[in-house]
Design a protein around this motif. Structure first.
Motif, PDB file in Angstrom:
ATOM      1  N   THR A  61       0.854  -1.193   0.000  1.00 54.27           N
ATOM      2  CA  THR A  61       0.000   0.000   0.000  1.00 54.27           C
ATOM      3  C   THR A  61       0.882   1.232   0.000  1.00 54.27           C
ATOM      4  O   THR A  61       2.083   1.142  -0.165  1.00 54.27           O
ATOM      5  CB  THR A  61      -0.869   0.014   1.272  1.00 54.27           C
ATOM      6  N   GLU A  62       0.241   2.413   0.216  1.00 61.54           N
ATOM      7  CA  GLU A  62       1.065   3.635   0.145  1.00 61.54           C
ATOM      8  C   GLU A  62       2.058   3.727   1.308  1.00 61.54           C
ATOM      9  O   GLU A  62       2.977   4.528   1.284  1.00 61.54           O
ATOM     10  CB  GLU A  62       0.179   4.892   0.074  1.00 61.54           C
ATOM     11  N   THR A  63       1.869   2.902   2.339  1.00 64.38           N
ATOM     12  CA  THR A  63       2.850   2.951   3.441  1.00 64.38           C
ATOM     13  C   THR A  63       4.157   2.271   3.029  1.00 64.38           C
ATOM     14  O   THR A  63       5.121   2.289   3.784  1.00 64.38           O
ATOM     15  CB  THR A  63       2.314   2.244   4.700  1.00 64.38           C
ATOM     16  N   GLY A  64       4.155   1.650   1.852  1.00 69.27           N
ATOM     17  CA  GLY A  64       5.411   1.111   1.326  1.00 69.27           C
ATOM     18  C   GLY A  64       5.931  -0.068   2.115  1.00 69.27           C
ATOM     19  O   GLY A  64       5.184  -0.798   2.778  1.00 69.27           O
ATOM     20  N   LEU A  65       7.234  -0.241   2.027  1.00 70.25           N
ATOM     21  CA  LEU A  65       7.873  -1.400   2.649  1.00 70.25           C
ATOM     22  C   LEU A  65       7.669  -1.441   4.169  1.00 70.25           C
ATOM     23  O   LEU A  65       7.385  -2.503   4.720  1.00 70.25           O
ATOM     24  CB  LEU A  65       9.361  -1.400   2.276  1.00 70.25           C
ATOM     25  N   THR A  68       5.038  12.190   8.551  1.00 72.26           N
ATOM     26  CA  THR A  68       3.612  11.858   8.442  1.00 72.26           C
ATOM     27  C   THR A  68       3.439  10.386   8.116  1.00 72.26           C
ATOM     28  O   THR A  68       2.617   9.698   8.711  1.00 72.26           O
ATOM     29  CB  THR A  68       2.955  12.710   7.329  1.00 72.26           C
ATOM     30  N   LEU A  69       4.257   9.913   7.159  1.00 72.68           N
ATOM     31  CA  LEU A  69       4.132   8.502   6.756  1.00 72.68           C
ATOM     32  C   LEU A  69       4.298   7.593   7.959  1.00 72.68           C
ATOM     33  O   LEU A  69       3.488   6.697   8.202  1.00 72.68           O
ATOM     34  CB  LEU A  69       5.206   8.196   5.700  1.00 72.68           C
ATOM     35  N   TRP A  70       5.368   7.822   8.737  1.00 68.81           N
ATOM     36  CA  TRP A  70       5.663   6.904   9.853  1.00 68.81           C
ATOM     37  C   TRP A  70       4.619   7.009  10.952  1.00 68.81           C
ATOM     38  O   TRP A  70       4.198   6.001  11.517  1.00 68.81           O
ATOM     39  CB  TRP A  70       7.066   7.186  10.401  1.00 68.81           C
ATOM     40  N   LEU A  71       4.199   8.253  11.232  1.00 68.77           N
ATOM     41  CA  LEU A  71       3.198   8.395  12.302  1.00 68.77           C
ATOM     42  C   LEU A  71       1.879   7.766  11.875  1.00 68.77           C
ATOM     43  O   LEU A  71       1.214   7.093  12.655  1.00 68.77           O
ATOM     44  CB  LEU A  71       2.996   9.872  12.650  1.00 68.77           C
ATOM     45  N   THR A  72       1.528   7.961  10.600  1.00 68.15           N
ATOM     46  CA  THR A  72       0.269   7.362  10.121  1.00 68.15           C
ATOM     47  C   THR A  72       0.359   5.850  10.214  1.00 68.15           C
ATOM     48  O   THR A  72      -0.586   5.177  10.636  1.00 68.15           O
ATOM     49  CB  THR A  72       0.031   7.750   8.632  1.00 68.15           C
ATOM     50  N   LEU A  73       1.508   5.334   9.817  1.00 69.53           N
ATOM     51  CA  LEU A  73       1.699   3.880   9.838  1.00 69.53           C
ATOM     52  C   LEU A  73       1.529   3.351  11.262  1.00 69.53           C
ATOM     53  O   LEU A  73       0.760   2.409  11.510  1.00 69.53           O
ATOM     54  CB  LEU A  73       3.090   3.567   9.303  1.00 69.53           C
ATOM     55  N   CYS A  74       2.241   3.955  12.202  1.00 74.70           N
ATOM     56  CA  CYS A  74       2.135   3.493  13.597  1.00 74.70           C
ATOM     57  C   CYS A  74       0.717   3.673  14.112  1.00 74.70           C
ATOM     58  O   CYS A  74       0.200   2.840  14.846  1.00 74.70           O
ATOM     59  CB  CYS A  74       3.096   4.267  14.494  1.00 74.70           C
ATOM     60  N   LYS A  91       7.977  23.412   2.874  1.00 73.02           N
ATOM     61  CA  LYS A  91       8.103  21.959   3.033  1.00 73.02           C
ATOM     62  C   LYS A  91       8.503  21.710   4.473  1.00 73.02           C
ATOM     63  O   LYS A  91       8.639  22.614   5.280  1.00 73.02           O
ATOM     64  CB  LYS A  91       9.130  21.388   2.074  1.00 73.02           C
ATOM     65  N   GLY A  92       8.712  20.450   4.767  1.00 72.89           N
ATOM     66  CA  GLY A  92       9.124  20.149   6.134  1.00 72.89           C
ATOM     67  C   GLY A  92       7.903  19.687   6.905  1.00 72.89           C
ATOM     68  O   GLY A  92       6.783  20.149   6.701  1.00 72.89           O
ATOM     69  N   ASP A  93       8.161  18.759   7.765  1.00 72.42           N
ATOM     70  CA  ASP A  93       7.081  18.150   8.499  1.00 72.42           C
ATOM     71  C   ASP A  93       7.585  18.076   9.920  1.00 72.42           C
ATOM     72  O   ASP A  93       8.660  17.540  10.156  1.00 72.42           O
ATOM     73  CB  ASP A  93       6.887  16.740   7.919  1.00 72.42           C
ATOM     74  N   TYR A  94       6.855  18.617  10.871  1.00 70.40           N
ATOM     75  CA  TYR A  94       7.423  18.712  12.211  1.00 70.40           C
ATOM     76  C   TYR A  94       6.525  18.022  13.230  1.00 70.40           C
ATOM     77  O   TYR A  94       5.298  18.078  13.161  1.00 70.40           O
ATOM     78  CB  TYR A  94       7.656  20.181  12.583  1.00 70.40           C
ATOM     79  N   LEU A  95       7.182  17.397  14.174  1.00 69.59           N
ATOM     80  CA  LEU A  95       6.478  16.570  15.159  1.00 69.59           C
ATOM     81  C   LEU A  95       5.420  17.376  15.892  1.00 69.59           C
ATOM     82  O   LEU A  95       4.323  16.884  16.162  1.00 69.59           O
ATOM     83  CB  LEU A  95       7.512  16.013  16.157  1.00 69.59           C
ATOM     84  N   VAL A  96       5.724  18.628  16.189  1.00 72.51           N
ATOM     85  CA  VAL A  96       4.807  19.417  17.011  1.00 72.51           C
ATOM     86  C   VAL A  96       3.465  19.610  16.293  1.00 72.51           C
ATOM     87  O   VAL A  96       2.428  19.753  16.920  1.00 72.51           O
ATOM     88  CB  VAL A  96       5.470  20.773  17.374  1.00 72.51           C
ATOM     89  N   LEU A  97       3.495  19.543  14.961  1.00 74.76           N
ATOM     90  CA  LEU A  97       2.237  19.695  14.210  1.00 74.76           C
ATOM     91  C   LEU A  97       1.365  18.447  14.329  1.00 74.76           C
ATOM     92  O   LEU A  97       0.180  18.465  14.012  1.00 74.76           O
ATOM     93  CB  LEU A  97       2.540  19.973  12.730  1.00 74.76           C
ATOM     94  N   HIS A  98       1.986  17.335  14.754  1.00 71.56           N
ATOM     95  CA  HIS A  98       1.224  16.082  14.876  1.00 71.56           C
ATOM     96  C   HIS A  98       0.981  15.738  16.338  1.00 71.56           C
ATOM     97  O   HIS A  98       0.711  14.594  16.660  1.00 71.56           O
ATOM     98  CB  HIS A  98       2.007  14.923  14.251  1.00 71.56           C
TER      99      HIS A  98
END
Length: 2047
Positions: free
Chosen positions: A1120-1124, A1161-1167, A1252-1259
């Motif tokens: 799926t889009e979460t990849g490997l 985002t990918l990793w947090l969504t996956l977890c 760009k950039g994705d920051y933990l505090v936003l999640h």
């Protein structure tokens, strides 16, 4: 050359030029290139050369190509026709058909025929119905060719028929019957690969030919049963798959069939029951048809071959897998009932071994289906079904043992299967199973407990095992269950079943205690021991129960030993007595025993002795530290008795019957196990008798059966799995395939064989304990013990035994000989292994000869395992002997044999022997034989007639290459050439050869190693060949071979990563993740793990490309889009293999570390998906299922689209969710490198600016939600992880401000979640370790200050208050060990301690202790923060009295527990305040982690009033903890407050110093800081200072410890605290000294004496006394000086004097970066400490230390000057400089500078200091001080404060004046300003002697400057300089002689009036000029009244001045009287500018 092969058509000229040997490779490379190109080509590209291409490809068919080449030719042809024109297609097919019609049967023509068949297959597969009707003729030709084809051709034809079926589909319906007939024949072909190919063909037909699953099913199933007979693993797997698929198709026919069926008429499909019955029939009757075997069936004799059973078992699994997980969930009950019917059938359990095998099969089916296919919710439902079945079965059993025997023999086996599966399911569900276990309607535990009274022991044992699993899953059940069983044991004393059953459970449960986190109460061990002892004592009272009681008693005692030393130590004396009494004391007693007794008493006696030995074994295994010499000596008495008894037991067995044999064997087994654990030298005197027993045991001297040991395979090397077939142990089918292994009893492990396995620890990776049958177990134990003893016995015994072995082997015949030989070889191998491990010698030549003769005999044994063992033993022996001559003889012997021998057996044996010699002697030791060995092995590997020889030769070659190292490098090319030749020619079905080739390639890659990256032509060629070889191995269809290929590529990637093509490797690996073969999956994951460590990003990218490129997903894992990463998380839910799971974890962790921050985002969504999926899916499932069941059949027909997926993905299991939670914690930690992750404003800004950039505090909200979900889940492990996440969030985010609401923090909005997450952890039923973790989070939350409002805090605070009640209770609910209560109590106290520290810090208004937070962080919230912490204290206050006592009590416990072992006798006998004596070992770690916060809290409490109110508190409270705190002894029941305080102070001091002094602790700076802070806190209060001050040895001791901290620690905080502590100690010592001086002065007579003399004698009390000598060993002053020196030198290495510079460790700057303000405050406090030291000394002592002090001070002054490079704008002096200047002033002012006993030396030292300071500005360029002001200020301090004599000498005075002169002319105004300010202080000095020279020298300079300055000035600096100069001159007026005063006033007034402006021009001049005007006017108005006379004189003498002054004054008056409005307006305009400037300059100076 090979580049020429990369062309579209074959380059025939280049090919012709090559030598014939290289041509096949050239062609192969061309085909590989063509294959890739054609896939991507367009029709137009190929058009012109298609005709030539076809001709070339067809031509290749006639060149007799090898298997890989023909596959490629076929693939290229098929692709060519599908991409290009089809005009030559039929022509090509006809050519192929012609080849097949050719009657040439010669072997040379075979490759061409094979190629033709392969081409036909490939074309049909690819082109399908484009092939028209030609298939009819082709199929007929193929089937005709089958009749007399060779096996390779048969395989190929079957594969082609499969491809034709697949390609043509239903269109070829008219030939299906013919193909079916051919394939039926193939299924029972004698060549096993043909069977596989036929099965695959039939499987393909099932998709297209309905008759397969309708009319033919009976015949087909019979055929499958027959195909299983004499099959190998591959055949079983393939045929099982066929049978499973066909039967599944009867339940789920293809859609077309259903449609066609509804029209045409009824073809009946099988029902589910009928389908299952087909399998049942096969399992019970095998290949016999229904009618044939009826007679035998009635007799029940015909047993089915095990191969058929194993095959059918696999077919069951395939059937269920094909039906899908959804089907399984709905039909669990059907499946269970069916399998139970199977295992209850008498045919399945004809003997005990058969029954065990049948049970294993059923359990395998259940594990593979229920254990792996369905999610946890469905597993829980399955548990309920199983429980219902158990209850149903138990209802048919008459527990009393009489009455109906309904289940008969089968009933017990049904229960065994159900209980084992239930146990496994429970254990895998872990704490998530609590709902089922606690479900009162189900009563699962009761149902299992009921089985304990079953008449059959197997059922009872497995019930015990099942209960053990339940308690491992839910540890809170453990202790109640043990108690319950003990009560039942007591109540049912008279039932043999009850005694047996309940004792089994007790032992199983006690055995699993060590695997539970919290254990069981300590007393339980003693209680159980009493029960067991009682059972043993009462055994003789009742003969009906004596056997059961004896066994039960010893079983329980054996299990108690697993509880470990804490429990067993107290029981040891009683144990020793029991053991002693179980055996006869002397040979006399043995004789008398023989004379009396009968068969039954002997049986009881032997069982009892076996039991006693079993408990001894358990004792030695689990409590080895208690087995001291004395204990071992006492253990040997019963052991000697056992040996004596065994020596004469044969007679008794003869006398009383053979049934005693088993009991005797059990005694022997236990004896061997005990001896193996004892130190061998302890029983040295019994070696001969023990060896006799052992040898007769494994040479089967006493036994008629041909029993073999099970250890032989494990004794051989793991790498030999290829030739041993041990790779089967790494398949999923290990559990059942073991049944088919040749040596006896393998795979037949069952609990009935040895009940002690209930409590023994399980080997890793095994789910169920499976002890082997007694006969095998005894031999195994004897072999192990023999191995340990052989190295210890004398040569003559070794020789004797080895000769005996030879004789025994020669004497035995056929099968028996083989069994004896196997056992002997295992024993010898085991001995050799231990010899080589211990580096012992083998013995003399005759021993060597005997051993060599014995082993060489094994090399030519027909049994391959024996040959392998012999080879291994020969290698080991060469290693032990270690003599090159011996190695040469062995090698030569093998060379000779290999040259002459023609038979496969000796060739294989001797080639392995060569390999093993190299393996164990290494490349250097066997170098001279290398070329001979390799040439012989290469020759053998070419022997195509015997694949076995090839396998062994290649295996040996790989061993040599592995061990040869660089010596093998020159043989790489010839070996590689051979391997490629073999790869191109060896048929595919000999997979083992290919596997060995893979191993050789790996060894070659390692040999070449990093050289592979090279670029010279030979390396390029080798690399190309290796990659080509890897590609060839990878093409092989067999999973094992593919696994080797992956290993090769992995190795290649290690050495030459650039040359491994990840874009093809990664997708291949990802596809392999979904294959069925465990070894291949392991290899793929292992390779991914290595790749992701280096190139995680590339790996994930390539995997994602795979997902996008292939739309039609193969079976298995969907990308799926979460990849490997998503795929790997999915893998964790289905994998049960621990190695594989570990590798997946590592792979994911590597990827996370590389990618988490960039792909947040990918990793947090996956977890998040993993963590939340379970909850959501299970709710949907429930609703869905109800609806689907009702309308199931109709749904399918109405709309097929709405079908539920029969294979839904499994919702994540709890273990996966735990791992996901750990990943989130890792992500938070990974983000720490960047501030934006933890700062919302910055993160938003970065996103806005950089887009760009994705920051933990936003999640943050997602992360909090995941932490909350974890913390409130039903799995304890997950709760711990969830709480850990919350803790991390609080730590990292508690200070992050919320940009939208200034003054608030971002976490405030999550208060409800945090409170709700913590609440369940404090529920009474929560396990202690979870509550303990929750306490940490509570305290972190309260301390973080996020919750401002008291009411918000109260929620969490209330949880902590409620937990306080637990402190006074003795134990936690009695469920767990006392240590669990300790853990929980300490966690509560630790949490409160942290909260108290924060509360107090807030109240005292301390600035933040950590200098980490910036000044501007949360500025507005300060006042709010303050009130919150005050209110926080109000929350803590009510509990404080009780808490403080508990803290002190816990600290006392900690102090006692950290005493060294030799003081253990001093520990209190009844335990401490929070621990019991028994749990000491368990609680130490808990105390270790909890004491620091409590220490700090206790110190804070004591210093904020605890010391003062010791008395009231003592009277007011007599709680039990209080008494333990104050350790009151009987002699002094009432303690004075003084002694209480002393005890407390020394307790805390001791803990601090113990930690600080211990060498292991220097690496934990946080704790060191806590200790130092606690010391600071203690010493800063009044009472301890009074206690410490007088105790000089203590003060210097503490100072020495501080010195050590400064030396060893690298952290500024530690240094700062250490200096503070020393300062406090010095202060305390100073107070004591002052007190003593005061007392001494009081005693002096009252006679008036002059002041100086009065101080005289009192001063001599200081250190140094009269002489001035300081005793460095005990001196506080000296140690404090050391501390100062170290601190200064560590941070400013330039200060180091020459002596120190030689110690580099001191000069090493701290490794941790220090913030400037921290460093300044540290140095300032050090300087302050330095200055205080002379006060502690006598005058002479002061003089002794003054040089050091002054040296360091001038050094720091120099650093201050050079620190900030010339920054003229810093107007205010930095703090450090001012501290140093004050210090200089203090020393100059010191009383001793004027004391007659010391003033001369003191002053001369001050002069040196002055000279040094003056020198600072003279020294050479690089040491030159940059900041002149600092020098001037330093000089001024000494001039002003020292006695006048110091600065008077001209050689000091003139240079000083010169410096000031230079400074007044400095280019920077700031220097001049500060210089004049300094001069002002000198000018105004009272002593004119000092000030006059400076006034004379410098006043004229200043006046000169004032005259030169023009009245117009432009900058503030100039203004300041003028004003300072004027005020300096003003100072001189009063000091001038009266007659000259008017002149000076005149000059000054002239200057000031000159500065006045014309009032009309005033508004037009610049600001500084205007300010100067105001200043001058103001000063004139002051001077006038001060010196009226002179003033008047001046003005009268100079009228122009007067006029100017009057004008200015008038202007001032007018301005005042003007309208206020204008003035107000003016101030509005000007004020802000001034204010801003002032503020701004201050701000700048701060930073």
């Amino acid at each position: 050359m090979m580049e020429l092969s990369h062309s579209l058509t074959l380059n025939e000229e280049a090919l012709a030029q090559l030598p014939p040997a290289k041509r096949p490779i050239f062609v192969f490379e061309w085909l590989r290139f063509l294959d890739k190109v054609l896939e991507a080509a367009h029709k137009s590209d190929i058009k012109e050369c298609q005709k030539q291409l076809v001709a070339q490809l067809v031509g290749q068919m006639n060149e007799s190509p090898g298997p890989p080449t023909r596959k490629l030719v076929a693939r290229c042809l098929a692709t060519l026709f599908s991409v290009g024109d089809t005009f030559l297609l039929f022509d090509t097919i006809n050519k192929c058909n012609d080849v097949l019609k050719n009657k040439d049967d010669s072997p040379s023509y075979l490759p061409t025929r094979l190629a033709a068949v392969t081409c036909i297959g490939a074309m049909y597969e690819k082109l399908g119905r484009m092939m028209g009707r030609s298939y009819e003729e082709t199929v007929q030709i193929l089937i005709k060719a089958l009749r007399n084809a060779e096996s390779q051709l048969r395989i190929e034809i079957m594969m082609t028929l499969e491809k034709i079926t697949a390609g043509m589909g239903t269109a070829a319906g008219n030939v299906h019957k013919d193909i079916y007939k051919a394939a039926k024949m193939g299924l029972t072909d004698r060549a096993l690969p043909v069977r596989c190919a036929s099965a695959l063909c039939l499987m393909e037909m099932t998709k297209h030919a309905p008759f397969m699953y309708t009319t033919e099913i009976e015949n087909l199933s019979q055929l499958c049963y027959r195909a299983f007979d004499n099959s190998n693993y591959d055949v079983r797997c393939t045929v099982a798959k066929l049978l499973g698929v066909v039967l599944a198709t009867t339940q789920n026919p293809p859609k077309e069939f259903v449609k066609g069926n509804s029209k045409g008429g009824a073809v009946k499909l099988m029902s589910l029951d009928e389908a299952l019955t087909v399998l049942l029939t096969g399992f019970l009757r095998g290949g016999n048809s229904f009618l044939k075997g009826t007679g035998e069936m009635i007799k029940g004799s015909s047993s089915v071959s095990r191969e058929v059973r194993v095959g059918i078992t696999q077919a069951y699994v395939v059937f269920v897998q094909e039906m899908g997980a959804l089907w399984l969930e709905r039909h669990v009950s059907t499946l269970l009932a069916h399998l139970m019917e199977l295992v209850a059938s008498p045919k399945a359990i004809t003997s005990h071994v058969e029954a065990v095998y049948s049970r294993k099969c059923v359990n395998f089916i259940l594990r593979a289906t229920l254990g792996r296919m369905i999610g946890e919710k469905a597993q829980a439902a399955a548990c309920k079904e199983i429980t219902q079945l158990i209850i149903k079965h138990m209802n048919t059993v008459d527990v009393s043992g009489e009455g109906t025997k309904d289940g008969g023999e089968g009933g017990q086996h049904v229960l065994v299967c159900l209980l084992q599966e239930l146990g496994c399911l429970m254990e895998s569900l872990s704490t998530t199973s609590s709902t089922i276990i606690l479900d009162t309607h189900l009563n699962l535990v009761d149902a299992v407990v009921a089985v304990l009274l079953h008449p059959s022991s197997a059922a009872r044992l497995n019930a015990a095992w099942c209960l053990r699993c339940i308690c491992l899953a839910l540890p809170s059940q453990l202790h109640p269950l043990i108690t319950r069983c003990c009560d039942r044991l007591d109540a049912l004393k008279s039932s043999p079943e009850a005694i047996a059953g309940y004792s089994c459970v007790v032992s199983a449960l006690v055995g699993c205690v060590q695997k539970t986190p919290l254990g069981i109460p300590h007393m339980r061990g003693k209680v159980l021991f009493n029960i067991a002892e009682e059972l043993l004592r009462s055994a003789s009272q009742n003969s009906r129960l004596s056997l059961h009681r004896t066994q039960a008693g010893w079983l329980i005692i054996g299990s108690i030993m697993t509880l470990g030393v804490g429990v067993v130590r107290g029981l040891l004396p009683r144990m020793l007595l029991l053991w002693k009494n179980s055996f006869p004391r002397s040979s006399k007693e043995i004789e008398s025993e023989k004379a009396r007794g009968d068969a039954f008493t002997w049986q009881v006696t032997l069982e009892g002795r076996a039991g006693a030995l079993a408990s001894m074994h358990s004792f030695l295994l689990h409590c080895s530290e208690l087995a001291a010499e004395d204990t071992v000596r006492r253990l040997l008495l019963p052991i000697e008795a056992a040996l004596l008894m065994l020596s004469c037991i044969a007679h008794i067995v003869k006398q009383y019957g053979q049934h005693l044999k088993a009991s005797t064997a059990m005694v022997r087994l236990r004896l061997y196990e005990v001896l193996a654990l004892l130190p061998p030298q302890s029983f040295e005197s019994h070696y001969t008798s023990i060896l006799k027993l052992l040898v007769s045991e494994f040479t089967l001297a006493e036994s008629g059966a041909n029993t073999t040991t099970s250890l032989l395979r494990s004794m051989c090397h793991a790498d030999d799995s290829v030739i041993l077939g041990t790779w089967l142990h790494h398949t999923h089918h290990k559990a059942i395939e073991d049944q088919l292994q040749p040596n006896s009893a393998s795979g037949s492990g069952a609990l009935e064989h040895d009940p002690t396995y209930l409590y023994r620890p399980l080997p890793e990776g095994e789910a169920i304990a499976g002890p082997l049958p007694l006969g095998v177990a005894v031999i195994d134990a004897s072999v192990v013990l023999f191995g340990q003893m052989f190295p210890l016995v004398a040569n003559k015994h070794r020789l004797k035994m080895l000769n005996l072995f030879g004789d025994m082997i020669r004497a035995a015949k056929s099968q028996r000989q083989e069994a004896v030989q196997m056992n002997i070889f295992t024993a010898v191998l085991s001995a050799l292994k231990i010899l080589s491990d211990n580096k012992a010698s083998f013995g003399q030549d005759d021993v060597k000869k005997a051993a060599t003769a014995l082993l060489l005999g094994g090399l030519i044994h027909p049994n391959s395992t024996l040959r392998c063992a012999s080879g291994e033993a020969i290698g080991r022996m060469a290693q032990v002997v270690g003599d090159p001559r011996f190695v040469a003889e062995l090698a030569q012997n093998s060379f000779d044999k290999l040259k002459s021998a023609r038979d496969a057996v000796s060739r294989t044996g001797h080639s392995l022997a060569l390999g093993c010699l190299h393996r164990y002697v290494g490349g250097m030791g066997s170098g001279q034989h290398l070329s001979t060995s390799i040439s012989i092995l290469l020759a053998l590997a070419k022997d195509t007639t015997s694949p076995v020889v090839q396998v062994w030769a290649l295996h040996a070659l790989s061993l040599i290459a592995d061990s040869g190292g660089p010596m093998f490098r020159s043989y790489v090319e010839p070996s590689l050439a051979l391997l490629l030749e073999l790869l191109l020619s060896v048929p595919l079905h000999t997979a083992e050869v290919h596997q060995c080739i893979g191993k050789c390639l790996q060894a070659l890659i390692t040999t070449v190693g990093p050289e592979l990256q090279g670029t010279n032509s030979s390396v390029v060629m080798v690399r190309w060949s290796l990659l080509c070889g890897c590609g060839l191995v990878q093409e092989h269809p067999e999973p094992l071979v593919q696994a080797e290929a992956i290993a090769c590529l992995q190795q290649m990637h290690m050495f030459a990563p650039r040359h491994v093509n990840l874009s093809s490797l990664v997708p291949m690996l990802v596809k392999k993740l979904s294959c069925n073969h465990l070894l291949l999956r392991r290899a793929a994951v292992s390779c991914l793990r290595q790749l992701s460590q280096r190139e995680a990003w590339e790996v994930c990218e390539h995997a994602l490309n795979l997902a996008q490129s292939s739309e039609e997903q193969d079976q298995g894992l969907a990308m799926t889009e979460t990849g490997l990463p998503g795929l790997l998380f999915g893998l964790l839910d289905t994998e049960t293999d621990c190695v594989l799971v570990r590798h997946v974890h590592h792979t994911l962790t590597s990827m996370l570390q590389a990618l988490a921050t960039s792909h947040l985002t990918l990793w947090l969504t996956l977890c998040q998906e993993v963590l939340t999926n379970t909850v959501e899916s299970s709710t949907n499932d429930g609703n869905g299922e109800m609806g689907e069941e009702i309308a199931d059949d109709d749904m399918v027909q109405i709309h097929t689209g709405g079908d539920p997926d029969p294979h839904p993905t499994i919702p994540p299991r709890w273990t996966t969710r735990v791992f996901a939670a750990q990943c989130i914690a890792k992500i938070i930690q990974e983000c720490e490198n960047s501030r934006a992750h933890f700062d919302l404003a910055l993160a938003r800004e970065m996103q806005a600016t950089k887009l760009k950039g994705d920051y933990l505090v936003l999640h943050l909200s997602e992360v909090v939600r995941m932490g909350f979900m974890g913390a409130t889940s039903d799995s304890d492990e997950l709760r711990l992880e969830g709480l850990h996440i919350l803790h991390l969030i609080i730590d990292r985010f508690s200070h992050v401000p919320e940009p939208e609401f200034p003054g608030h923090v971002i976490l405030e909005q999550y208060q409800a979640q945090v409170g709700a997450a913590l609440r369940p952890a404090f529920a009474p039923e929560t396990a202690s370790h979870v509550t303990a973790r929750a306490c940490e989070v509570c305290s972190a939350w309260i301390c973080s200050g996020v919750a401002r409002d008291l009411n918000d805090l109260r929620r969490v605070h209330q949880l902590l208050v409620s937990s306080l009640a637990k402190l006074n209770k003795g134990n936690t609910k009695g469920l767990y060990n006392e240590s669990a209560a300790t853990l929980e109590k300490l966690a509560i106290l630790k949490a409160w301690a942290e909260v108290y520290a924060v509360a107090l810090k807030g109240v005292n208004g301390n600035e933040k202790v950590d200098g980490d937070c910036d000044e501007d962080e949360r500025p507005e919230s300060d006042s709010g923060m303050q009130s919150s912490e005050e209110s926080l204290l109000s929350l803590v206050q009510p509990e404080l009295v009780a808490l403080s006592k508990s803290w002190l009590a816990a600290l006392k416990d900690h102090a006692l527990l950290s005493l060294p072992p030799e003081f253990s006798s001093q520990l209190p006998h009844d335990g401490g305040a929070f621990y019991s004596n028994e749990s000491i070992e368990n609680v130490r770690p808990y105390y270790r982690s909890a004491w620091p916060p409590m220490l700090y809290a206790a110190a804070l409490w004591l210093s904020s009033g605890g010391f003062d109110n010791a008395l009231e508190e003592e009277e007011g409270d007599a709680s039990p903890t209080a008494s333990t705190v104050t350790s009151s002894s009987a002699s002094s029941p009432v303690k004075t407050p003084e002694s209480i305080n002393k005890d407390r102070f020394y307790l805390l001091l001791g803990i601090c110093l113990e930690w600080l002094c211990s060498p292991v602790h220097s690496d934990d700076p946080e704790r060191s800081v806590v200790c130092l802070r606690s010391l600071e806190t203690l010493l800063s209060s009044h009472w301890p200072a009074k206690l410490v001050g007088p105790n000089s040895s203590l003060t210097s001791e503490i100072a020495t410890v501080m010195h050590r901290q400064v030396l060893s620690s690298d952290h500024t905080d530690v240094h700062q605290s250490a200096v503070t502590v020393v300062t406090l100690i010095v202060k305390a010592a100073q107070q004591t000294l002052d007190e003593e001086k005061r007392k001494k002065n009081k005693h002096k007579e009252e006679k008036p004496a002059n002041q100086e003399c009065e101080g005289c004698e009192a001063d001599l009390l200081g250190e140094g006394k009269e002489s001035g000598e300081i005793n460095t060993a005990q001196s506080l002053v000296f140690t404090a000086l050391q501390v100062c020196l170290c601190t200064l030198v560590r941070h400013k290495p330039r200060l180091a004097p020459q002596v120190v510079a030689s110690a580099p460790s001191l000069l090493a700057p701290p490794r941790h970066h220090t913030k400037p303000h921290q460093l300044d405050s540290l140095l300032a406090s050090t300087v302050t400490l330095l200055t205080a030291l002379p006060d502690l000394c006598s005058p002479a002592g002061g003089v002794a230390i003054l040089p050091t002090v002054l040296y360091l001070l001038t050094g720091v002054l120099r650093e201050c000057g050079s620190k900030n490079s010339p920054s003229p704008n810093t107007s205010s002096t930095p703090t450090l400089t001012s501290v140093v200047l004050d210090a200089l002033a203090n020393l100059a002012r010191h009383p001793y500078a004027r004391d007659p006993r010391s003033k001369d030396q003191w002053c001369s030292l001050l002069q040196s200091a002055l000279a040094s300071i003056i020198d600072l500005s003279k020294t050479c360029e690089e040491e030159r001080i940059t900041d002149e002001v600092v020098v001037l200020q330093g000089i001024a301090q000494l001039i002003l404060h020292a006695p006048p004599s110091v600065s008077r000498p001209h050689n000091l005075q003139y240079p000083a004046i010169n410096l000031f002169k230079m400074a007044t002319q400095h280019q920077h105004f700031s220097v001049r300003i500060q210089c004049i300010q300094t001069l002002e202080s000198i000018f105004s000095h009272t002593d004119s002697e000092i000030s006059t020279p400076y006034i004379h020298a410098l006043a004229p300079r200043i006046l000169e400057y004032l005259h030169e300055t023009h009245t117009s000035i432009s900058t503030q600096a100039e203004l300041q300089l003028i004003t300072e100069s004027l005020s300096a001159m003003e100072l001189l007026i009063p000091r001038t002689l009266a007659e000259h005063r008017s002149e000076l006033v005149g000059v000054l007034v002239g200057l000031m009036v000159g500065a006045l402006q014309d009032t009309n021009r005033l508004s037009s001049v610049n600001q500084p000029t205007r300010q100067l005007h105001q200043y001058a006017l103001g000063r004139l108005q002051k001077i006038g009244p001060q010196y009226p006379q002179e003033f008047r004189t001046v003005l009268t003498s100079k009228p122009e001045l007067r006029l100017r002054l009057e004008g200015a004054l008038k202007g001032q008056q007018e301005a005042k009287s003007k309208v206020d409005a204008s003035l107000a307006q003016d101030s509005v305009q000007h004020q802000p500018t001034i204010k801003l400037k002032r503020d701004f300059s201050n701000f700048a100076s701060k930073t």
